[in-house]
Design a protein around this motif. Structure first.
Motif, short mmCIF file in Angstrom:
data_model
loop_
_atom_site.label_atom_id
_atom_site.label_comp_id
_atom_site.label_asym_id
_atom_site.label_seq_id
_atom_site.Cartn_x
_atom_site.Cartn_y
_atom_site.Cartn_z
N PRO A 59 -5.91 15.64 -4.90
CA PRO A 59 -6.24 15.14 -3.66
C PRO A 59 -5.22 14.66 -2.85
CG PRO A 59 -7.67 13.86 -5.00
CD PRO A 59 -6.88 15.11 -5.86
N ASP A 60 -5.18 14.94 -1.50
CA ASP A 60 -4.09 14.18 -0.92
C ASP A 60 -4.33 12.42 -0.90
OD1 ASP A 60 -2.77 16.45 -0.11
OD2 ASP A 60 -3.79 16.71 1.54
N MET A 61 -5.61 12.17 -0.71
CA MET A 61 -6.12 10.82 -0.59
C MET A 61 -7.08 10.44 -1.61
SD MET A 61 -5.79 9.92 3.56
CE MET A 61 -6.28 11.69 3.94
N ILE A 62 -7.37 9.32 -1.96
CA ILE A 62 -8.62 9.04 -2.80
C ILE A 62 -8.99 7.78 -2.21
CG2 ILE A 62 -8.03 10.21 -5.03
CD1 ILE A 62 -6.69 7.52 -5.88
N ARG A 63 -10.44 7.34 -2.50
CA ARG A 63 -11.06 6.37 -1.96
C ARG A 63 -11.00 5.27 -3.09
NH1 ARG A 63 -13.80 6.88 3.04
NH2 ARG A 63 -13.80 9.00 3.65
N LEU A 64 -10.38 3.88 -2.77
CA LEU A 64 -10.41 2.89 -3.78
C LEU A 64 -10.85 1.65 -2.95
CD1 LEU A 64 -7.23 3.61 -5.89
CD2 LEU A 64 -9.67 4.31 -6.48
N THR A 65 -11.14 0.55 -3.72
CA THR A 65 -11.20 -0.87 -3.28
C THR A 65 -10.02 -1.64 -3.80
OG1 THR A 65 -13.84 -0.45 -2.98
CG2 THR A 65 -12.71 -2.90 -2.86
#
Length: 395
Positions: free
Chosen positions: A209-215
């Protein structure tokens, strides 16, 4: 051997919150002679030869109990030059080990209530996050200053972004003593925020994926009174973090990563001297390392249980048919004084640790039994148990 050990670990995790700590260590076995025997390069400069070991251990997130081995990979760099790393898929790189151990944890520990895999900066790989199994959360110390997408639609570098956040909280922790370092109280400042890292370009895996969600959770020492480098961890996690309390828990979880360092120290010096093994054939040495890896985990479990504070059952580290042998040995090893009596309840790991320590030469009077004593005792116990299985006939 590692697969059997992992199956035993899997039996202990049902319904528990599990953290898995993983890391790699070089086993340095020599120079020219080791090279002539077929060992590949390790260490800086390629002048030393040996093997590499990647291990993953399971711990109970609530009690910190060491539950066992999850994965162990041992390999020899015996191939010639390879193509540049950026043009190779992750599956063709040594870095695949981080992803493989995570997949193994997902499968082997599937009955756990939750699984969090923790690792250091070398595992900060975009694909590691993008391809994580659905039942696994990741906690990784950041290594790369990636481009991230902001809520406004603009882009920024993640380190600068987090550095610019206001402090969310401050707290104090005790930093334990270590070689060359005294124990101290450190005051830490906490920052955290969700971020959206962008896929590296160019990269060998265009299907990601072009972006991933992290903290990102940033913690840094702000009241350093010592001469060493102050603490500064930038932690990336797939856990959702909405409060300073949750961010503090991420920091506390990452501190458990030290268990894997303890494991390698026990394997190399504190319990075994595995790098001193004079085994000329790499394939034989690989098998020996695998066996020593399994034994090292048991030794660590015994050392941790010796005071009876972990409340673990004997079956956390032993087979059920070991219990009668351990109980018989305990009655034989007990002395006349109170200090020479096994103080722990039967069926507990502490009871077994007392027996193993006595077999290893501990008198029960002075000090506490360490890894080397436990190793000697465990070897003696296994010989004794094997003896109980013999059925000798008159000849």
């Amino acid at each position: 051997m590692a697969s059997h050990a992992a199956s035993r670990t899997a039996e202990r995790v049902a319904g528990r919150e599990i953290i898995v700590v993983q890391d790699t260590s070089e086993l340095i076995l020599g120079g020219r002679r080791a090279k002539a025997n077929g060992y590949g390069p390790v260490g800086k400069g390629g002048g030393t030869r040996g093997l590499l070991l990647h291990a993953a251990l399971a711990l109970d997130a609530g009690t910190d109990a060491l539950l066992g081995l999850v994965d162990a990979q041992v390999w020899n760099r015996d191939k010639g030059k390879v193509t540049p790393r950026r043009s190779r898929a992750t599956t063709d790189k040594e870095s695949q080990r981080w992803l493989s151990a995570t997949v193994q944890a997902s499968a082997a520990l599937s009955t756990a209530q939750s699984i969090t895999v923790i690792s250091d900066r070398e595992s900060d790989i975009y694909e590691h996050f993008a391809r994580r199994p659905a039942n696994v959360e990741l906690l990784v110390r950041a290594n790369w200053n990636r481009k991230i997408k902001l809520k406004s639609g603009a882009f920024a570098k993640q380190f600068a972004f987090v550095d610019g956040l206001p402090e969310a909280a401050r707290f104090s922790v005790t930093i334990p003593a270590a070689p060359g370092r005294k124990e101290r109280i450190a005051e830490l400042a906490l920052r955290f925020s969700p971020i959206m890292p962008c896929r590296p370009h160019p990269g060998p895996a265009p299907d990601l994926p072009d972006m991933i969600r992290l903290t990102m959770v940033d913690v840094r020492e702000v009241s350093s009174t010592h001469d060493g480098e102050p603490i500064h961890w930038r932690l990336l996690t797939t856990h959702v973090v909405r409060s300073p309390k949750q961010a503090r828990r991420i920091v506390d979880l990452y501190r458990r990563r030290w268990t894997i360092e303890e494991f390698f120290r026990t394997l190399k010096s504190a319990g075994f001297d595995i790098e001193e093994a004079d085994i000329g054939e790499p394939e034989v040495m690989i098998k020996f390392v695998a066996a020593a890896t399994v034994a090292t985990v048991t030794i660590m479990q015994l050392v941790r249980a010796r005071d009876g504070t972990t409340e673990e059952e004997l079956t956390e580290a032993f087979e059920p048919d070991d219990q009668p042998v351990l109980e018989a040995l305990s009655s034989q090893l007990e002395g006349a004084t109170a200090k020479q009596k096994n103080p722990h309840p039967k069926g507990t790991l502490a009871f077994a640790a007392w027996v193993i320590a006595r077999l290893g030469g501990w008198t029960a009077y002075y000090g506490k039994p360490g890894p080397k004593v436990m190793r000697l005792g465990l070897e003696a116990f296994r010989r004794i148990k094997y003896g109980t299985t013999l059925r000798l006939k008159n000849v």
